[in-house]
Structures are given as structure tokens and as C-alpha cells.
Design a protein around this motif. Sequence first.
Motif, PDB file in Angstrom:
ATOM      1  N   ALA A 106       1.114  -1.185   0.019  1.00 30.44           N
ATOM      2  CA  ALA A 106       0.013   0.122  -0.079  1.00 30.44           C
ATOM      3  C   ALA A 106       0.748   1.040   0.247  1.00 30.44           C
ATOM      4  CB  ALA A 106      -0.832  -0.020   1.251  1.00 30.44           C
ATOM      5  N   GLU A 107       0.321   2.445  -0.542  1.00 29.82           N
ATOM      6  CA  GLU A 107       0.851   3.726  -0.486  1.00 29.82           C
ATOM      7  C   GLU A 107       0.959   4.223   0.878  1.00 29.82           C
ATOM      8  OE1 GLU A 107       2.145   5.157  -3.614  1.00 29.82           O
ATOM      9  OE2 GLU A 107       1.657   2.928  -3.994  1.00 29.82           O
ATOM     10  N   GLU A 108       0.051   4.109   1.683  1.00 35.92           N
ATOM     11  CA  GLU A 108       0.028   4.259   3.013  1.00 35.92           C
ATOM     12  C   GLU A 108      -1.335   3.760   3.640  1.00 35.92           C
ATOM     13  OE1 GLU A 108      -0.583   8.592   3.070  1.00 35.92           O
ATOM     14  OE2 GLU A 108      -2.738   8.657   2.297  1.00 35.92           O
ATOM     15  N   GLY A 109      -1.462   3.773   4.953  1.00 33.57           N
ATOM     16  CA  GLY A 109      -2.648   3.255   5.456  1.00 33.57           C
ATOM     17  C   GLY A 109      -2.387   2.815   6.969  1.00 33.57           C
ATOM     18  N   ALA A 110      -3.338   1.993   7.499  1.00 34.91           N
ATOM     19  CA  ALA A 110      -3.321   1.443   8.726  1.00 34.91           C
ATOM     20  C   ALA A 110      -2.677  -0.024   8.838  1.00 34.91           C
ATOM     21  CB  ALA A 110      -4.872   1.106   9.525  1.00 34.91           C
ATOM     22  N   TYR A 111      -1.248   0.138   8.554  1.00 34.90           N
ATOM     23  CA  TYR A 111      -0.591  -1.113   8.290  1.00 34.90           C
ATOM     24  C   TYR A 111       0.496  -0.991   9.430  1.00 34.90           C
ATOM     25  CZ  TYR A 111      -3.220  -1.831   4.330  1.00 34.90           C
ATOM     26  OH  TYR A 111      -4.163  -1.839   3.319  1.00 34.90           O
ATOM     27  N   THR A 112       0.485  -0.862  10.627  1.00 37.11           N
ATOM     28  CA  THR A 112       1.341  -0.867  11.731  1.00 37.11           C
ATOM     29  C   THR A 112       2.279  -1.568  11.548  1.00 37.11           C
ATOM     30  OG1 THR A 112      -0.017  -0.033  13.175  1.00 37.11           O
ATOM     31  CG2 THR A 112       1.892  -0.586  14.159  1.00 37.11           C
ATOM     32  N   GLY A 113       3.820  -1.021  11.603  1.00 38.03           N
ATOM     33  CA  GLY A 113       5.089  -1.917  11.483  1.00 38.03           C
ATOM     34  C   GLY A 113       5.493  -1.701   9.945  1.00 38.03           C
ATOM     35  N   GLU A 114       4.817  -1.546   9.011  1.00 38.79           N
ATOM     36  CA  GLU A 114       5.272  -1.772   7.791  1.00 38.79           C
ATOM     37  C   GLU A 114       5.788  -0.517   7.188  1.00 38.79           C
ATOM     38  OE1 GLU A 114       5.101  -4.444   5.637  1.00 38.79           O
ATOM     39  OE2 GLU A 114       4.382  -5.806   7.081  1.00 38.79           O
ATOM     40  N   ILE A 115       6.237  -0.682   5.794  1.00 39.54           N
ATOM     41  CA  ILE A 115       6.995   0.452   5.209  1.00 39.54           C
ATOM     42  C   ILE A 115       6.705   0.653   3.964  1.00 39.54           C
ATOM     43  CG2 ILE A 115       9.137  -0.382   4.594  1.00 39.54           C
ATOM     44  CD1 ILE A 115      10.548   2.036   5.647  1.00 39.54           C
ATOM     45  N   SER A 116       6.576   1.683   3.219  1.00 37.49           N
ATOM     46  CA  SER A 116       5.996   2.019   1.934  1.00 37.49           C
ATOM     47  C   SER A 116       7.070   2.189   1.000  1.00 37.49           C
ATOM     48  CB  SER A 116       4.795   3.058   1.801  1.00 37.49           C
ATOM     49  OG  SER A 116       5.373   4.097   2.084  1.00 37.49           O
ATOM     50  N   GLY A 117       6.786   2.000  -0.226  1.00 37.64           N
ATOM     51  CA  GLY A 117       7.614   2.427  -1.195  1.00 37.64           C
ATOM     52  C   GLY A 117       7.850   3.901  -1.274  1.00 37.64           C
ATOM     53  N   LEU A 118       6.917   4.742  -1.191  1.00 37.06           N
ATOM     54  CA  LEU A 118       7.280   6.177  -1.022  1.00 37.06           C
ATOM     55  C   LEU A 118       8.217   6.516   0.137  1.00 37.06           C
ATOM     56  CD1 LEU A 118       3.581   7.653  -1.237  1.00 37.06           C
ATOM     57  CD2 LEU A 118       5.415   7.838  -2.994  1.00 37.06           C
ATOM     58  N   LEU A 122       4.948  -6.234  -6.841  1.00 36.10           N
ATOM     59  CA  LEU A 122       4.494  -5.389  -7.774  1.00 36.10           C
ATOM     60  C   LEU A 122       4.614  -3.621  -7.190  1.00 36.10           C
ATOM     61  CD1 LEU A 122       1.406  -7.435  -8.610  1.00 36.10           C
ATOM     62  CD2 LEU A 122       3.002  -6.736 -10.289  1.00 36.10           C
ATOM     63  N   ALA A 123       4.329  -3.613  -5.714  1.00 36.45           N
ATOM     64  CA  ALA A 123       4.561  -2.326  -5.144  1.00 36.45           C
ATOM     65  C   ALA A 123       5.623  -1.782  -5.554  1.00 36.45           C
ATOM     66  CB  ALA A 123       4.157  -2.409  -3.712  1.00 36.45           C
ATOM     67  N   ALA A 124       6.840  -2.581  -5.176  1.00 36.67           N
ATOM     68  CA  ALA A 124       8.252  -2.230  -5.409  1.00 36.67           C
ATOM     69  C   ALA A 124       8.499  -1.730  -6.810  1.00 36.67           C
ATOM     70  CB  ALA A 124       9.285  -3.438  -5.156  1.00 36.67           C
ATOM     71  N   GLN A 125       8.093  -2.389  -7.861  1.00 39.96           N
ATOM     72  CA  GLN A 125       8.175  -1.884  -9.362  1.00 39.96           C
ATOM     73  C   GLN A 125       7.307  -0.703  -9.582  1.00 39.96           C
ATOM     74  OE1 GLN A 125       7.686  -5.388 -11.670  1.00 39.96           O
ATOM     75  NE2 GLN A 125       9.585  -6.146 -11.467  1.00 39.96           N
ATOM     76  N   ARG A 126       6.344  -0.447  -8.938  1.00 37.64           N
ATOM     77  CA  ARG A 126       5.368   0.534  -9.147  1.00 37.64           C
ATOM     78  C   ARG A 126       6.256   1.886  -8.655  1.00 37.64           C
ATOM     79  NH1 ARG A 126       0.933  -1.906  -6.689  1.00 37.64           N
ATOM     80  NH2 ARG A 126       1.278  -0.786  -4.835  1.00 37.64           N
ATOM     81  N   HIS A 127       7.214   1.700  -7.588  1.00 33.56           N
ATOM     82  CA  HIS A 127       7.949   2.933  -7.266  1.00 33.56           C
ATOM     83  C   HIS A 127       9.325   2.940  -7.874  1.00 33.56           C
ATOM     84  CE1 HIS A 127       5.017   4.311  -4.251  1.00 33.56           C
ATOM     85  NE2 HIS A 127       4.938   3.204  -4.058  1.00 33.56           N
ATOM     86  N   GLY A 128       9.569   2.299  -8.958  1.00 36.32           N
ATOM     87  CA  GLY A 128      10.820   2.164  -9.581  1.00 36.32           C
ATOM     88  C   GLY A 128      12.093   1.376  -8.584  1.00 36.32           C
ATOM     89  N   LEU A 129      11.495   0.827  -7.863  1.00 39.07           N
ATOM     90  CA  LEU A 129      12.455   0.007  -6.972  1.00 39.07           C
ATOM     91  C   LEU A 129      12.868  -1.450  -7.783  1.00 39.07           C
ATOM     92  CD1 LEU A 129      11.219   0.600  -3.431  1.00 39.07           C
ATOM     93  CD2 LEU A 129      13.207   1.481  -4.416  1.00 39.07           C
ATOM     94  N   THR A 130      14.189  -1.886  -7.611  1.00 35.40           N
ATOM     95  CA  THR A 130      14.198  -3.346  -8.075  1.00 35.40           C
ATOM     96  C   THR A 130      14.169  -4.229  -6.997  1.00 35.40           C
ATOM     97  OG1 THR A 130      15.674  -2.328 -10.003  1.00 35.40           O
ATOM     98  CG2 THR A 130      16.046  -4.693  -9.158  1.00 35.40           C
ATOM     99  N   PRO A 131      13.275  -5.075  -7.040  1.00 31.10           N
ATOM    100  CA  PRO A 131      13.017  -6.295  -6.211  1.00 31.10           C
ATOM    101  C   PRO A 131      13.938  -7.352  -6.119  1.00 31.10           C
ATOM    102  CG  PRO A 131      11.203  -6.512  -7.720  1.00 31.10           C
ATOM    103  CD  PRO A 131      12.209  -5.154  -8.077  1.00 31.10           C
ATOM    104  N   ILE A 132      14.662  -7.801  -5.108  1.00 32.39           N
ATOM    105  CA  ILE A 132      15.219  -9.117  -5.029  1.00 32.39           C
ATOM    106  C   ILE A 132      14.416 -10.052  -4.434  1.00 32.39           C
ATOM    107  CG2 ILE A 132      17.398  -9.931  -4.295  1.00 32.39           C
ATOM    108  CD1 ILE A 132      18.415  -7.241  -3.863  1.00 32.39           C
TER     109      ILE A 132
END
Length: 230
Positions: free
Chosen positions: A59-71, A104-114
Motif C-alpha cells: 500500500a502507498e499508506e494506511g493502517a498497516y502498523t510496523g510496515e513501510i511503503s515504497g514512498l 508489484l509495489a516495489a516496481q510501481r515505485h521504480g525499485l528493483t526487487p530481489i
Amino acid sequence: MYKTQRESSEFLQKFMSELEPTPEQRDIILCAPFTALDVMSKSLHNSRVQLGAQNIHWAEEGAYTGEISGLMLTEIGVRYVIVGHSERRQYFGETDETVNQRLLAAQRHGLTPILCVGETKQQRDTGETESIICNQLSKDLVNVDQENLIVAYEPIWAIGTGDTCEESEANRVIGLIRSQLKVSDVPIQYGGSVKPNNIDAIMAQPEIDGVLVGGASLEPASFARIVNYQ
């Protein structure tokens, strides 16, 4: 889950001093804990070493305590992110479906996933290695752009257990992984008790493009020896 900001800065200073000139096509990526990413990003600016994170939420943001977004990651200069590491799957309930969403989220933000895939000892002992790997890949890579991807084979049974995956066997499984991909030149790494004393034999294998290093990356000289392999 190692190293505070201070410890990360000290590590980086020592590690960079140990690096030798390497071929331009050799990528060096440090996947640090979230709290260390910002301080390391500042230190690595205009450096040959790239910065990676250890996870990402879909997710871009939201109620996901302990997580981190691509942004949050891209804002501080992160370019890579590990997805589906065996410890995330084993201890934190990651499924192939959530791994796919994170890719998919990583690639949406231009990150290269491993992307990490691998089998347990029980699965290997019962002859399921090939089916497990192929099943993970088929589910994890749905709609994923394989032109912007790294895959890491990490046999779970060879991580911190004392058991060793022979270089030829790692090469065989990585060849299997390559046969399942749509893009033939996706970089495929091996991860599992990679150490200074076996890096040369690992990298001599024709199917292995690089390594995903765990415990041996925590000590600057040890990790530099791995990066500096000839």
C-alpha cells in the motif's frame, strides 16, 4: 536485524576502505535495517554502492502498523528491496500472494526487487525441491516485470544450520530457476552460508550471477573479501 545508526556508519566507513577496484558491471547493494537507511543514504551519495531495504508493503499508506511503503523508501534514496526472504515467510506469515503484492509495489515505485525463493530441509529430503521452486516462481511473479528483477535462491536448510549446499547443486537449481523465467538475463543470486572461503567456488559456477550474503556481511573485512572476489 543488526546495527544501530552509529554502528552502521562505522561499518560503512570500514567497508568502503576495504573495497578494491571491481568490474563496472559488478553491483554492490547494502540492504540495511529501516532505521539505518537514511544515514547510510547520505554517506553513499555518489558512491558505487547502492542502497536496499529488507521489505516493502504493497500500500502507498494506511493502517498497516510496523510496515513501510515504497514512498518512504524512495524518498531516502533506496533503489532495491528484498522481497519474500525465507525469514519473512517462516516467521511473519508471508505467502506467495503477499510476496507478489510486494513485488508489484516495489516496481510501481521504480525499485528493483530481489525475490527470494527456496525449499526447507523437509521439502528437499522428500524430493520436492523442483516443484517447490517452480510453484513459488509461478505464484510470486504474476504480472511482475522481469526486466526489473533479481532472483535469489536461498535453500533454507543451508542457512545457519551447518549444512552446506554444494556449489554444483546451487548451480543446478539456479539453472532450473532460469528455465522458468521469461527473461533469460535476469540476475540470479545464490544465498546460503556464503563466506569468504567459498565465494570463489560459488562465483565460478556458470549459472550464478551473484550472492545474497547474510551473516558474513556483518563484518566489514569479511564482506569486502566477498565483494572483491576475482
